[in-house]
Scaffold this active site. Structure first.
Site, short mmCIF file in Angstrom:
data_model
loop_
_atom_site.label_atom_id
_atom_site.label_comp_id
_atom_site.label_asym_id
_atom_site.label_seq_id
_atom_site.Cartn_x
_atom_site.Cartn_y
_atom_site.Cartn_z
N GLY A 1 -1.52 -7.33 -2.66
CA GLY A 1 -2.27 -6.53 -3.63
C GLY A 1 -3.75 -6.41 -3.31
O GLY A 1 -4.15 -5.91 -2.26
N LYS B 1 6.38 -8.39 3.72
CA LYS B 1 4.99 -8.82 3.85
C LYS B 1 4.87 -9.92 4.90
O LYS B 1 3.91 -9.97 5.68
CB LYS B 1 4.46 -9.30 2.50
CG LYS B 1 4.34 -8.16 1.49
CD LYS B 1 4.19 -8.71 0.07
CE LYS B 1 4.01 -7.58 -0.93
NZ LYS B 1 4.16 -8.03 -2.32
P1 NDP Z 1 5.89 4.16 -8.36
O1 NDP Z 1 7.38 4.23 -8.37
O2 NDP Z 1 5.19 3.83 -9.63
O3 NDP Z 1 5.29 5.56 -7.84
C1 NDP Z 1 5.88 6.29 -6.80
C2 NDP Z 1 5.26 7.67 -6.79
O4 NDP Z 1 5.82 8.41 -5.71
C3 NDP Z 1 5.51 8.48 -8.06
O5 NDP Z 1 4.37 9.20 -8.43
C4 NDP Z 1 6.61 9.45 -7.64
O6 NDP Z 1 6.56 10.70 -8.32
C5 NDP Z 1 6.25 9.68 -6.20
N1 NDP Z 1 7.38 10.14 -5.41
C6 NDP Z 1 8.62 9.62 -5.31
N2 NDP Z 1 9.36 10.33 -4.45
C7 NDP Z 1 8.57 11.33 -4.00
C8 NDP Z 1 8.76 12.41 -3.10
N3 NDP Z 1 9.94 12.59 -2.50
N4 NDP Z 1 7.71 13.24 -2.85
C9 NDP Z 1 6.53 13.07 -3.47
N5 NDP Z 1 6.29 12.05 -4.35
C10 NDP Z 1 7.31 11.21 -4.60
O7 NDP Z 1 5.50 3.13 -7.20
P2 NDP Z 1 4.21 2.21 -7.11
O8 NDP Z 1 3.01 3.00 -7.38
O9 NDP Z 1 4.44 0.94 -7.84
O10 NDP Z 1 4.27 1.80 -5.55
C11 NDP Z 1 3.87 2.70 -4.55
C12 NDP Z 1 3.77 1.96 -3.24
O11 NDP Z 1 2.80 0.92 -3.35
C13 NDP Z 1 5.05 1.28 -2.77
O12 NDP Z 1 5.11 1.29 -1.37
C14 NDP Z 1 4.87 -0.16 -3.25
O13 NDP Z 1 5.63 -1.09 -2.51
C15 NDP Z 1 3.39 -0.32 -2.99
N6 NDP Z 1 2.75 -1.37 -3.77
C16 NDP Z 1 2.93 -1.43 -5.11
C17 NDP Z 1 2.30 -2.40 -5.85
C18 NDP Z 1 2.48 -2.53 -7.31
O14 NDP Z 1 1.99 -3.52 -7.87
N7 NDP Z 1 3.11 -1.59 -7.99
C19 NDP Z 1 1.43 -3.39 -5.19
C20 NDP Z 1 1.29 -3.22 -3.75
C21 NDP Z 1 1.94 -2.24 -3.09
P3 NDP Z 1 6.77 10.79 -9.92
O15 NDP Z 1 5.52 10.23 -10.51
O16 NDP Z 1 6.92 12.24 -10.15
O17 NDP Z 1 7.99 9.98 -10.22
N1 HSE Z 2 6.37 -5.74 -6.22
C1 HSE Z 2 5.28 -6.31 -5.51
C2 HSE Z 2 4.98 -7.67 -6.07
C3 HSE Z 2 4.07 -5.43 -5.63
O1 HSE Z 2 5.47 -7.99 -7.17
O2 HSE Z 2 4.28 -8.44 -5.43
C4 HSE Z 2 2.91 -5.91 -4.81
O3 HSE Z 2 3.16 -5.76 -3.45
#
Ligand code: NDP
Ligand code: HSE
Length: 434
Positions: free
Chosen positions: A136, A207
């Site tokens: 993160g 990771k």
């Molecule tokens: P979410 O599921 O909240 O968001 C995913 C987004 O991608 C949404 O806006 C979705 O659209 C969009 N999406 C999905 N499919 C498509 C597509 N085919 N074309 C265009 N847009 C698309 O995920 P997160 O924000 O939680 O995570 C995003 C990334 O960050 C991942 O790789 C995750 O592993 C990484 N990450 C997440 C953390 C966390 O704490 N959440 C921490 C560190 C890394 P819509 O809004 O319309 O559904």
């Molecule tokens: N799902 C992940 C976690 C998000 O809980 O650590 C951060 O990479």
């Protein structure tokens, strides 16, 4: 000299992380401009559901056609926060083919296809940055890639998944049930779209693969990482841990072999002493120990998940990539020159806590001790007690071993299961951090 023509950013994904990236880009626009030396403009936002209301986002920027956004000719940098393998992989490749540098938070993709993506970035003379993919908000990827580039990292051990740390912490400190704690972590935006990736250890393993590659300058893929999730950790395990002055954490452990010729990478739950700094890492926080030859022990600590902390890491990368673009340089690419093999889990040497349900009769303890000895596993302590569930003629036997190879422990457990007097192996847990 301040450039007035803005650097244009395509935001691919606007969920938990993407929405926070957009918010900070908007609210901190002036500071970002001053730090970069040029304005940055959010030029398009690709999502799956265009009709969803997105606070602070101009609906005119929203599209479902991420490919067209990348191909339209004016984008400088793409931020990929969609997650998963496809379409993220194709979109990142498309970005490179169109001269667009990429910032990504996608550990699953980087662990699987990092080498190919790095090669594509290098081929096109572009950047691929991914600080947010590991731990993160914690600055970890860049310190390891850059600040420690002159040192030799021998070991990395840490908590790299916020969701599972949140669940284990709640189970330990409040006695909360597994599902209740997982639901809370999901509601707080910590969990992956499919939380199986968190609780079964796939997210931490991805990771771990990324960190091992950076730490040891070699290629480590997701499949190279030994992985056990935390779904089997029970209240009884926490009670046992407490009796030993320990708690339970899901750890990622990466080690260079003593002869320097190979490495190991693993993710599994482990007991650690309450006196160990990792034991006090609460809620969705992450912490990573890095042991380097000259630097000694370094600890990196901070929020490991959630929209705003992760967006901080993404924005840091965005600033770095923008600066590189203005200076017409690229940052460091992949460093995999050592090509060290990854040894199997059987070669890992550690201590174990084994809980057995045995017949409560004379000679059982001797039989169990002999089985350990026959496999070369030395016992440190043994504790016997009546079964807490009151099952008659049965006892619970808890064995803690000295350090032994994992293969020897597996052989021991296999043999124990065949003993008539052993009714079941209730749990096996590694003991770390002593
Ligand atoms: P979410 O599921 O909240 O968001 C995913 C987004 O991608 C949404 O806006 C979705 O659209 C969009 N999406 C999905 N499919 C498509 C597509 N085919 N074309 C265009 N847009 C698309 O995920 P997160 O924000 O939680 O995570 C995003 C990334 O960050 C991942 O790789 C995750 O592993 C990484 N990450 C997440 C953390 C966390 O704490 N959440 C921490 C560190 C890394 P819509 O809004 O319309 O559904
Ligand atoms: N799902 C992940 C976690 C998000 O809980 O650590 C951060 O990479």
């Amino acid at each position: 000299m301040m450039r007035t023509r803005p650097l244009k950013v395509a935001l691919l994904g606007c969920g938990v992380v993407g929405s926070e990236v957009a918010r900070i880009m908007t609210t901190h626009a002036d500071d970002l401009t001053a730090r970069i030396g040029a304005p940055v403009e959010l030029a398009g936002v690709a999502v799956r559901r265009p009709s969803k209301v997105r606070e602070g986002i101009d609906p005119a920027l929203v599209t479902t056609d991420a490919t067209a956004l990348l191909k339209r000719g004016d984008i400088d940098i793409a931020i990929e926060v969609i997650g998963g393998i496809e379409p993220a992989r194709t979109l990142i490749t498309t970005a490179f083919e169109h001269g667009i540098s990429v910032v990504s938070a996608n550990k699953a993709l980087l662990a699987q296809d990092g080498a190919a993506l790095h090669a594509a970035a290098e081929q096109h003379g572009l950047d691929l940055y991914y600080e947010a993919a590991v731990a993160g908000a914690i600055p970890l990827v860049r310190p390891m890639r850059e600040s420690l580039a002159g040192d030799k990292i021998n070991r990395v051990m840490g908590i790299v998944n916020g969701t599972t740390n949140f669940i284990l912490d709640k189970m330990d400190s409040t006695g909360a049930g597994y599902q209740e704690a997982l639901d809370e972590a999901t509601a707080l935006g910590y969990a992956e779209a499919d939380p199986t990736a968190d609780v079964e250890g796939y997210d931490a393993a991805a990771k771990a693969a990324i960190l091992a590659g950076i730490a040891f300058h070699t290629r480590v893929r997701l499949d190279d990482v030994y992985r056990e999730g935390m779904t089997e950790v029970s209240a009884a395990d926490f009670a046992s841990a407490k009796r030993m002055g320990c708690t339970i954490k899901l750890l990622a452990i990466l080690e260079r072999a003593a002869d320097g010729e190979s490495v190991t990478a693993r993710v599994h739950p482990a007991m650690i002493p309450l006196t160990h700094p990792l034991a006090s890492v609460r809620e969705a926080y992450n912490a990573v120990f890095v042991e380097a030859e000259a630097a000694g022990r370094l600890m990196f600590y901070g929020p490991g998940a959630g929209g705003s902390p992760t967006a901080s890491a993404v924005l840091g990368d965005l600033v770095a990539v923008c600066r590189n673009k203005l200076a017409e340089v690229t940052g460091p690419g992949e460093s995999a020159y050592t090509q060290l093999p990854v040894s199997p889990m059987g070669d890992v040497v550690t201590r174990y806590h084994i809980s057995l349900d045995v017949a409560d009769k004379p000679g059982v303890l001797a039989q169990v001790a002999t089985t350990f000895a026959e496999h070369g596993v030395s016992i440190d302590t043994v504790r016997q007690q009546g079964r807490p569930d009151g099952v008659g003629n049965e006892a619970s036997l808890v064995v803690v071993t000295h350090r032994a190879p994992d293969a020897a422990l597996s052989g021991t457990v296999e043999a124990l299961r065949k003993l008539d007097t052993v009714r079941g192996v209730a749990s096996i847990m590694r003991v770390e951090g002593e």
